[in-house]
Design a protein around this motif. Structure first.
Motif, PDB file in Angstrom:
ATOM      1  N   LEU A  44       0.763  -1.212  -0.001  1.00 11.64           N
ATOM      2  CA  LEU A  44      -0.115  -0.086  -0.031  1.00 11.64           C
ATOM      3  C   LEU A  44       0.767   1.298  -0.088  1.00 11.64           C
ATOM      4  O   LEU A  44       0.824   2.113  -0.669  1.00 11.64           O
ATOM      5  CB  LEU A  44      -0.912  -0.078   1.162  1.00 11.64           C
ATOM      6  N   ASP A  45       1.698   1.364   0.736  1.00  9.08           N
ATOM      7  CA  ASP A  45       2.981   2.382   0.835  1.00  9.08           C
ATOM      8  C   ASP A  45       3.488   2.637  -0.518  1.00  9.08           C
ATOM      9  O   ASP A  45       3.632   3.786  -0.990  1.00  9.08           O
ATOM     10  CB  ASP A  45       3.865   2.293   2.055  1.00  9.08           C
ATOM     11  N   GLU A  46       3.766   1.610  -0.897  1.00  3.87           N
ATOM     12  CA  GLU A  46       4.368   1.485  -2.406  1.00  3.87           C
ATOM     13  C   GLU A  46       3.745   2.001  -3.378  1.00  3.87           C
ATOM     14  O   GLU A  46       4.041   2.894  -4.157  1.00  3.87           O
ATOM     15  CB  GLU A  46       4.780   0.069  -2.615  1.00  3.87           C
ATOM     16  N   ARG A  47       2.328   1.522  -3.417  1.00  7.73           N
ATOM     17  CA  ARG A  47       1.593   2.190  -4.628  1.00  7.73           C
ATOM     18  C   ARG A  47       1.155   3.579  -3.879  1.00  7.73           C
ATOM     19  O   ARG A  47       1.017   4.419  -5.186  1.00  7.73           O
ATOM     20  CB  ARG A  47      -0.017   1.471  -4.259  1.00  7.73           C
ATOM     21  N   GLN A  48       1.033   3.803  -2.844  1.00  9.49           N
ATOM     22  CA  GLN A  48       0.803   5.433  -2.510  1.00  9.49           C
ATOM     23  C   GLN A  48       1.778   6.412  -2.845  1.00  9.49           C
ATOM     24  O   GLN A  48       1.593   7.476  -3.583  1.00  9.49           O
ATOM     25  CB  GLN A  48       0.350   5.688  -1.038  1.00  9.49           C
ATOM     26  N   GLU A  49       3.199   5.797  -2.681  1.00 12.13           N
ATOM     27  CA  GLU A  49       4.339   6.503  -3.144  1.00 12.13           C
ATOM     28  C   GLU A  49       4.340   6.511  -4.570  1.00 12.13           C
ATOM     29  O   GLU A  49       4.635   7.673  -5.259  1.00 12.13           O
ATOM     30  CB  GLU A  49       5.627   6.030  -2.724  1.00 12.13           C
ATOM     31  N   LYS A  54       3.689   9.854  -9.185  1.00 14.88           N
ATOM     32  CA  LYS A  54       2.819  10.272 -10.458  1.00 14.88           C
ATOM     33  C   LYS A  54       2.239  11.339 -10.473  1.00 14.88           C
ATOM     34  O   LYS A  54       2.423  12.297 -11.538  1.00 14.88           O
ATOM     35  CB  LYS A  54       1.894   9.136 -10.905  1.00 14.88           C
ATOM     36  N   ARG A  55       1.508  11.984  -9.628  1.00  9.49           N
ATOM     37  CA  ARG A  55       0.970  13.274  -9.505  1.00  9.49           C
ATOM     38  C   ARG A  55       1.857  14.265  -9.432  1.00  9.49           C
ATOM     39  O   ARG A  55       1.903  15.428  -9.986  1.00  9.49           O
ATOM     40  CB  ARG A  55      -0.120  13.315  -7.902  1.00  9.49           C
ATOM     41  N   SER A  56       3.116  14.287  -8.823  1.00  7.45           N
ATOM     42  CA  SER A  56       4.239  14.824  -8.716  1.00  7.45           C
ATOM     43  C   SER A  56       4.791  15.160 -10.155  1.00  7.45           C
ATOM     44  O   SER A  56       4.926  16.416 -10.556  1.00  7.45           O
ATOM     45  CB  SER A  56       5.325  14.491  -7.787  1.00  7.45           C
TER      46      SER A  56
END
Length: 148
Positions: A44-49, A54-56
């Motif tokens: 989950l942390d990896e997906r969030q990162e 991606k947003r950045s």
């Protein structure tokens, strides 16, 4: 009684072993769940990162596109400004040339008026001389006539 006690002791040992085995089994299951939770949390942390990255990246790309658009627009405005300056300069040169032509035409017109005045004056003087000469001729003719 002794056999019964042995059997009860054996049953008690078997129950204790079963309890220990069940406890160990539960302990292993808890450990597996704990590991699953840690793994899932890491995923989950990896997906969030990745999503944050991606947003950045998207924001950075949009910012870059925006900056490029601003630079393109600024360059376009600068080209328009230079073109307008060039057109204004061309127009000013035409105006200056027209003013010179007008000034030249005015001076030529003044010269023409002056020449016309001189020609009229010369024609008037010529006319006077002719009339004077005619008058003399007429007087001479009259004198000759009166002598005859």
């Amino acid at each position: 009684k002794a056999q019964m006690m042995k059997r009860k002791a054996k049953e008690a040992r078997e129950q204790e072993e079963q309890r220990k085995a069940a406890y160990e089994k539960m302990k292993m299951q808890l450990e597996e769940r704990k590991n699953d939770i840690v793994t899932k949390r890491a995923e989950l942390d990896e997906r969030q990162e990745k999503a944050r990255q991606k947003r950045s990246d998207e924001l950075a790309e949009k910012k870059l596109e925006s900056e490029m658009l601003v630079k393109d627009r600024a360059a376009q405005v600068e080209r328009q400004r230079r073109r307008k300056l060039y057109e204004a300069d061309q127009l000013q040169q035409r105006i200056d040339a027209d003013r010179k032509r007008v000034a030249l035409l005015k001076s030529q017109q003044e010269e023409m008026l002056l020449l016309r005045t001189k020609v009229k004056e010369a024609a008037r003087q010529q006319k006077e001389k002719i009339q004077e000469a005619l008058g003399k001729i007429n007087m001479n003719e009259l004198e000759n006539y009166s002598e005859n």
